[in-house]
Scaffold this active site. Structure first.
Site, mmCIF file in Angstrom:
data_model
loop_
_atom_site.group_PDB
_atom_site.id
_atom_site.type_symbol
_atom_site.label_atom_id
_atom_site.label_comp_id
_atom_site.label_asym_id
_atom_site.label_seq_id
_atom_site.Cartn_x
_atom_site.Cartn_y
_atom_site.Cartn_z
ATOM 1 N N ARG A 261 0.842 -1.199 0.000
ATOM 2 C CA ARG A 261 0.000 0.000 0.000
ATOM 3 C C ARG A 261 0.877 1.249 0.000
ATOM 4 N NH1 ARG A 261 -4.786 -1.799 4.317
ATOM 5 N NH2 ARG A 261 -5.195 -3.818 3.329
ATOM 6 N N ARG A 276 1.721 1.042 10.260
ATOM 7 C CA ARG A 276 1.328 1.518 8.926
ATOM 8 C C ARG A 276 2.529 1.420 7.984
ATOM 9 N NH1 ARG A 276 -3.292 4.070 8.168
ATOM 10 N NH2 ARG A 276 -3.387 4.623 10.375
ATOM 11 N N GLU A 348 -6.540 -0.990 15.523
ATOM 12 C CA GLU A 348 -7.182 -1.973 14.644
ATOM 13 C C GLU A 348 -6.217 -3.070 14.200
ATOM 14 O OE1 GLU A 348 -8.370 -2.543 10.062
ATOM 15 O OE2 GLU A 348 -8.250 -0.473 10.781
ATOM 16 N N SER A 351 -10.631 -6.117 10.239
ATOM 17 C CA SER A 351 -11.947 -5.621 9.840
ATOM 18 C C SER A 351 -12.676 -6.772 9.172
ATOM 19 C CB SER A 351 -11.835 -4.447 8.867
ATOM 20 O OG SER A 351 -11.347 -3.291 9.499
ATOM 21 N N ARG A 389 0.863 -6.077 12.947
ATOM 22 C CA ARG A 389 0.203 -5.427 14.081
ATOM 23 C C ARG A 389 0.038 -6.396 15.249
ATOM 24 N NH1 ARG A 389 -4.149 -0.947 11.915
ATOM 25 N NH2 ARG A 389 -2.750 0.048 10.412
#
Length: 435
Positions: A261, A276, A348, A351, A389
Site C-alpha cells: 500500500r 502503517r 485496529e 476488519s 500489528r
C-alpha cells in the site's frame, strides 16, 4: 455495485442511505438522469430499427414487382446512419453511467451507526484483561530495536520509509504468528490458498478498489497490473465470471500474503513502528455465501478472528464501524482492535465485513438456486489477522522489565520451543560474535 433498477425504483432511499456515507444527493440525480437518457436513446433506436425493417420490406416488395426502390433504399441508409449515431451515443452514455455507478459505495445495513467519521462507532464487546505494568511499558519499535529483531534504519536505507527488516527471532516470531493463524482458520473449515500477488485492473475493479482508490496502490507494467493491497482481491476474484455450484456454498478460503500500500494521505501518521507499512503480511479470510446466510456468516467470521486473539491472550474489543468509516464495499463492518500498552489505546488489527452482492455484481459471480434461477452470491472478507500489528501487540503486551519478551504459550510449538526472546538469543549471528 448497486443495481440500477433498484436506484431507479426508489432514488430517495439511496439518497438517504448513501448520504450517511457522505455521498451528495446530486450523485444519485446524475445516475438517474443518465439512466433516463439511456432508455430514451434505446427507445429511439428501437423505433428507427422498426422503420428500417419496414423500409427493407418495401425494398423487397419493389424488387419482386420489378419497380424502382430508390426512395426506400435512401431512407433505409439514412435510418441506418442514424442508428449508428445513436448506438455511439448509447455507448458513450453507458461508459459515464457505469463509471458513476462504480463510484457509489455500498448501502449501509440497518443498525450501522450513522456518522461521517470514526466517532460514534459502537463497542460490541470487550475481551481480556489489560495488563498492569510495574514498570513503564515501551513501544514495540523500541523493544524490537533494542533486541535487534526489528531494523527500521536498514529498511529505510534499502527501500525508504515505512519498510523494515525482521531479523533472527523477529522473523521467526512473524512466521510463528501467521502459521498459527492459518492453522486455526483451517480448523474452522477454511481452505488455504496461495494466490497471485499481482492482479489485473479488472480484479481490482471487481472488489471495489478501482476506479476510486487507485492512488492507494502500487501499479506495475503500466496501468494494468497491480501489487495486491490485500489478499481479499485475488481470493474474492477466484470465482469472477463463474457460476458456483449451489452445493459448494458456503465457500471459506484463507491466505497469507504480503500486502502493498502506498499509504497515500498517511503523512505524519504512525511514522514509527509496524502499524502503517508500505509492505506487510496479512492472513485474510474470504467467504462466498447464499444471501440468506451472509449475516450469520459475518458473526462466524468475526468469531474466527477473535479466536486468534483469545488464544494469544491479547486484550481487545470489537466495534461496529460508522457508515462513514466503513470500507467502500461494506454494508456492515466489525473491527477488532488490540490493546497497545505503550500507546494506552486500542489499535485496529482486523476488519470483518459483509459486502452483500456488491462485489459479486461487479465480478459477475453467481450461483443457481433450487429453482434453477441465477442469483448473485454474497461475499465477506476479514483480516485474520494483520500479522505485523499482531507482532507489535505481542511485543508490547508480553514485554518484561529486563527488555526481554515472553513468547505466548500457543506460539511456543511454532517457535522451536523457545519461551522468551532475549538479547542473548534474539539474533544468532550477533550472539555468536559476542562469544
Amino acid at each position: 455495485m448497486i443495481d440500477i433498477k433498484k436506484i431507479r425504483k426508489d432514488p430517495d432511499f439511496y439518497k438517504e442511505k448513501l448520504g450517511t456515507r457522505g455521498l451528495p444527493a446530486a450523485e444519485i440525480d446524475e445516475v438517474i438522469a443518465l439512466d433516463k437518457k439511456r432508455r430514451e436513446l434505446l427507445q429511439e433506436t428501437e423505433n428507427l430499427k422498426a422503420e428500417r425493417n419496414e423500409a427493407s420490406k418495401q425494398i423487397g416488395a419493389a424488387k419482386r414487382a420489378k419497380q424502382p426502390a430508390d426512395e426506400a433504399i435512401a431512407k433505409m441508409r439514412a435510418v441506418g446512419q442514424k442508428i449508428k449515431e445513436l448506438d455511439e451515443q448509447v455507448e458513450a452514455n453507458d461508459a459515464i453511467l457505469n463509471d458513476k455507478l462504480s463510484r457509489l459505495p455500498n448501502v449501509p445495513h440497518e443498525g450501522v451507526p450513522v456518522g461521517l467519521t470514526e466517532e460514534g462507532a459502537v463497542e460490541m464487546r470487550k475481551v481480556g484483561n489489560v495488563r498492569e505494568f510495574d514498570f513503564e511499558p515501551k513501544h514495540h519499535w523500541d523493544i524490537g530495536e533494542e533486541l535487534g529483531i526489528l531494523d527500521f534504519d536498514r529498511g529505510a536505507k534499502v527501500s525508504g520509509a515505512r519498510f523494515v527488516y525482521y531479523v533472527g527471532l523477529g522473523a521467526q516470531l512473524e512466521r510463528a504468528v501467521y502459521n498459527f493463524m492459518l492453522d486455526e482458520h483451517m480448523k474452522e473449515g477454511y481452505t488455504e490458498v496461495l494466490p497471485p500477488y499481482i492482479v489485473k485492473a479488472q480484479a481490482m475493479y471487481g472488489t471495489g478498489q478501482f476506479p476510486k482508490f487507485k492512488e492507494g496502490v502500487y501499479q506495475v507494467n503500466g496501468e494494468d497490473m497491480t501489487l495486491i493491497p490485500t489478499a481479499e482481491v485475488p481470493l474474492t476474484n477466484y470465482y469472477s465470471g463463474e457460476v458456483i455450484p449451489e452445493a459448494e456454498l458456503p465457500v471459506y478460503v484463507t491466505a497469507l500474503t504480503p500486502c502493498f500500500r502506498s499509504e497515500a494521505g498517511a503523512a505524519g501518521r504512525d511514522t514509527r513502528g509496524l502499524i502503517r507499512m508500505h509492505q506487510f503480511n496479512k492472513v485474510e479470510m474470504v467467504k462466498y455465501t447464499k444471501p440468506e446466510d451472509s449475516w450469520e456468516e459475518l458473526e462466524k467470521m468475526t468469531a474466527n478472528a477473535e479466536n486468534i486473539l483469545q488464544k494469544l491472550g491479547l486484550p481487545y474489543h470489537v466495534i461496529k464501524l460508522t457508515t462513514g468509516d466503513m470500507s467502500f464495499t461494506a454494508s456492515e463492518t466489525h473491527d477488532l482492535e488490540l490493546w497497545m500498552p505503550a500507546q494506552n489505546k486500542y489499535r485496529e488489527v482486523s476488519s470483518c465485513s459483509n459486502c452483500l452482492d456488491f462485489q459479486a455484481r461487479r465480478m459477475h459471480t453467481q450461483y443457481r438456486d433450487e429453482n434453477g434461477k441465477l442469483q448473485y452470491v454474497h461475499t465477506l472478507n476479514g483480516s485474520g489477522l494483520a500479522v505485523g500489528r499482531t507482532v507489535a501487540a505481542i511485543l508490547e503486551n508480553y514485554q518484561n522489565a529486563d527488555g526481554s519478551v515472553t513468547v505466548p504459550e500457543v506460539l511456543v510449538p511454532y517457535f522451536h520451543g523457545i519461551t522468551k526472546i532475549t538479547k542473548e538469543n534474539a539474533v544468532p549471528f550477533r550472539s555468536k560474535a559476542r562469544k
